[in-house]
Design a protein around this motif. Sequence first.
Motif, short mmCIF file in Angstrom:
data_model
loop_
_atom_site.label_atom_id
_atom_site.label_comp_id
_atom_site.label_asym_id
_atom_site.label_seq_id
_atom_site.Cartn_x
_atom_site.Cartn_y
_atom_site.Cartn_z
N ILE A 79 48.32 46.62 43.39
CA ILE A 79 48.56 47.56 44.57
C ILE A 79 47.66 48.94 44.22
O ILE A 79 47.97 49.39 42.86
CB ILE A 79 50.08 47.95 44.50
N GLU A 80 46.71 49.29 44.92
CA GLU A 80 45.93 50.36 45.08
C GLU A 80 45.43 50.21 43.40
O GLU A 80 45.42 51.48 42.46
CB GLU A 80 46.72 51.82 44.98
N PRO A 81 44.68 49.45 42.98
CA PRO A 81 44.30 49.32 41.53
C PRO A 81 43.06 50.32 41.35
O PRO A 81 42.20 50.69 42.01
CB PRO A 81 43.38 47.92 41.61
N ALA A 82 43.44 51.16 40.15
CA ALA A 82 42.45 52.07 40.05
C ALA A 82 41.25 51.68 38.92
O ALA A 82 41.06 51.91 37.88
CB ALA A 82 43.12 53.10 39.17
N LEU A 83 40.55 50.80 39.62
CA LEU A 83 39.53 49.95 38.96
C LEU A 83 38.17 49.97 39.66
O LEU A 83 38.16 50.20 41.12
CB LEU A 83 40.03 48.43 38.79
N ILE A 84 37.21 49.88 38.86
CA ILE A 84 35.74 49.81 39.60
C ILE A 84 34.77 49.10 38.60
O ILE A 84 34.81 49.39 37.50
CB ILE A 84 35.23 51.40 39.73
N THR A 85 33.78 48.42 39.21
CA THR A 85 32.88 47.91 38.53
C THR A 85 31.94 48.85 37.98
O THR A 85 31.83 49.95 38.29
CB THR A 85 31.98 46.86 39.27
N ARG A 86 31.27 48.55 36.72
CA ARG A 86 30.25 49.22 35.86
C ARG A 86 29.38 49.51 36.89
O ARG A 86 28.97 50.88 36.78
CB ARG A 86 30.01 48.61 34.61
N GLU A 87 28.79 48.70 37.57
CA GLU A 87 27.82 48.79 38.28
C GLU A 87 27.77 50.10 39.36
O GLU A 87 27.02 50.99 39.64
CB GLU A 87 27.19 47.56 38.94
N VAL A 88 28.86 49.83 40.08
CA VAL A 88 29.41 50.86 41.26
C VAL A 88 29.73 52.25 40.44
O VAL A 88 29.44 53.22 41.20
CB VAL A 88 30.37 50.13 42.05
N TYR A 89 30.16 52.15 39.44
CA TYR A 89 30.46 53.44 38.91
C TYR A 89 29.47 54.23 38.67
O TYR A 89 29.07 55.39 38.78
CB TYR A 89 31.30 53.34 37.57
N ASN A 90 28.26 53.50 37.91
CA ASN A 90 26.97 54.27 37.72
C ASN A 90 26.05 54.57 38.88
O ASN A 90 25.67 55.52 38.70
CB ASN A 90 26.35 53.15 36.55
N ALA A 91 26.46 53.87 39.83
CA ALA A 91 25.63 54.14 41.04
C ALA A 91 26.29 55.44 41.63
O ALA A 91 25.58 56.12 42.28
CB ALA A 91 25.69 53.10 42.09
N GLY A 102 46.25 60.32 23.64
CA GLY A 102 47.21 59.69 24.46
C GLY A 102 47.14 58.34 24.10
O GLY A 102 46.27 57.83 23.58
N LEU A 103 48.32 57.62 24.61
CA LEU A 103 48.31 56.11 24.42
C LEU A 103 47.62 55.25 25.43
O LEU A 103 47.93 55.57 26.68
CB LEU A 103 49.87 55.69 24.35
N PRO A 104 46.75 54.27 25.23
CA PRO A 104 46.17 53.56 26.08
C PRO A 104 46.76 52.59 26.68
O PRO A 104 47.69 51.98 26.28
CB PRO A 104 44.77 53.01 25.33
N VAL A 105 46.20 51.93 27.93
CA VAL A 105 47.23 51.10 28.73
C VAL A 105 47.19 49.79 28.09
O VAL A 105 48.04 48.81 28.37
CB VAL A 105 46.18 50.79 30.04
N ASP A 106 46.37 49.44 27.00
CA ASP A 106 46.43 47.99 26.14
C ASP A 106 47.81 47.85 25.70
O ASP A 106 48.37 46.85 25.72
CB ASP A 106 45.12 47.83 25.46
N GLU A 107 48.42 49.20 25.15
CA GLU A 107 49.54 49.18 24.54
C GLU A 107 50.67 48.39 25.63
O GLU A 107 51.58 47.94 25.06
CB GLU A 107 49.97 50.39 23.96
N TYR A 108 50.53 48.90 26.59
CA TYR A 108 51.36 48.32 27.77
C TYR A 108 51.45 46.88 27.95
O TYR A 108 52.56 46.28 28.26
CB TYR A 108 51.04 49.06 29.03
N ALA A 109 50.20 46.30 28.15
CA ALA A 109 50.01 44.83 28.09
C ALA A 109 50.84 44.33 26.98
O ALA A 109 51.21 43.16 26.77
CB ALA A 109 48.73 44.72 28.42
N VAL A 162 38.04 49.89 28.69
CA VAL A 162 39.24 48.93 28.97
C VAL A 162 39.41 48.72 30.37
O VAL A 162 39.61 47.28 30.57
CB VAL A 162 40.83 49.72 28.24
N TYR A 163 39.17 49.52 31.33
CA TYR A 163 39.13 49.29 32.51
C TYR A 163 38.00 48.21 33.20
O TYR A 163 38.23 47.50 33.80
CB TYR A 163 39.10 50.48 33.45
N TYR A 164 36.92 48.26 32.36
CA TYR A 164 35.92 47.35 32.69
C TYR A 164 36.18 46.19 32.27
O TYR A 164 35.90 45.15 32.76
CB TYR A 164 34.44 47.80 31.99
N THR A 165 37.05 45.92 30.90
CA THR A 165 37.51 44.75 30.49
C THR A 165 38.39 44.01 31.51
O THR A 165 38.51 42.87 31.96
CB THR A 165 38.33 44.94 29.07
N VAL A 166 39.28 44.85 32.04
CA VAL A 166 40.17 44.43 33.31
C VAL A 166 39.26 43.80 34.52
O VAL A 166 39.78 42.73 34.84
CB VAL A 166 41.05 45.71 33.61
#
Length: 346
Positions: free
Chosen positions: A157-169, A101-108, A259-263
């Motif tokens: 609005i409702e960002p589907a984002l999480i920090t790497r540290e909290v994801y790993n935890a 699939g096409l990643p979100v960086d193409e949208y940006a 890419v989401y960690y980059t965000v």
Amino acid sequence: MAYRTTTVSPLFPSRRLQGGLRFVAKCYSPERGNPGGLTALFFHCAGSHKEAWEPTIQHLFAQKDGQTGRALLREAWAFDMQSHGEASVLNAAQLASLTVGLPVDEYADGLKAFVATGALAGHRLVGIGHSLGTSAVMLSTIADEVPSVHYEGIILIEPALITREVYNANLAEREGALREMNKAISKRRDTWNTREEAESYFEERFPWMMWDSRVRELFVRHGLRQVSVADASGGPPTTKVTLACSKEHERCAYSQDEVYYTVVERIASLDRAVPVHYILGERADLIPEYIPQSVMGVRPPASVQKVADGGHFVLQENPEGVGEAIAQILLVLGRALPPPPLRSSL
């Protein structure tokens, strides 16, 4: 308030596809806009389309600054990700050559290229994204071969984002949720005989049954595309409708961790002069509260609002509630701006 629309679909280079991809941009010009006001740029969530914003845009065009009586907005623009909505039809041949699939960086990238054409020169921009769209907004602030986009403010609005540290935890829980999401997407029905049949299907199933009827109708109109299906008995093919955003492209939206960690890193490093506001659904249904809280922890938010009668799909469930929350932010941003430069009469 009445408005007129204009849609353009310029061809821009792609990181992954030779020949580039069409970037579809729809302009909403209100009947009585504010020439000195803000221009809002809207980015949809995974599996959606640019027109999903229309009930919210309609609400925003009716809002005025109580002190000046002027409209909050000059214009609004909404954009399809290149694998979604109308863009998925225009880019069908190119997308068919992808193995993933096409990643979100193409949208940006598409947005940066569009702004670089000068189409929005002189406009004072506010970036507004929902879920996947929040990543597109933030990535568009990073310059590469194409200049970054400057915003007067950003609304996530409702960002589907999480920090790497909290994801790993919370690794086991997060990986389990991702597996269930991918399983649900894979099992989902994606083809119907007619749009009417599809609409009846959506009215009885989550999440579409929770949506405002106008948003659901817009999804039937713009979130589906016609497809020719071969007849199993050897007869002539029949025309049906299928999801404009294929399952493969929707799954990709949930599997691009880096890419989401980059965000998230960009949220932390963005110039503090650009305020970052958050709007969340009051109901934490698909995304636990600790996920957006982890992202807010990397940079103090300019504001946080919760919209009643909405969860992760708050835009689809309560478009006016989202519009009211956005309006409160636009009012603050608009009052903080210096007046636009006067045009010379010479």
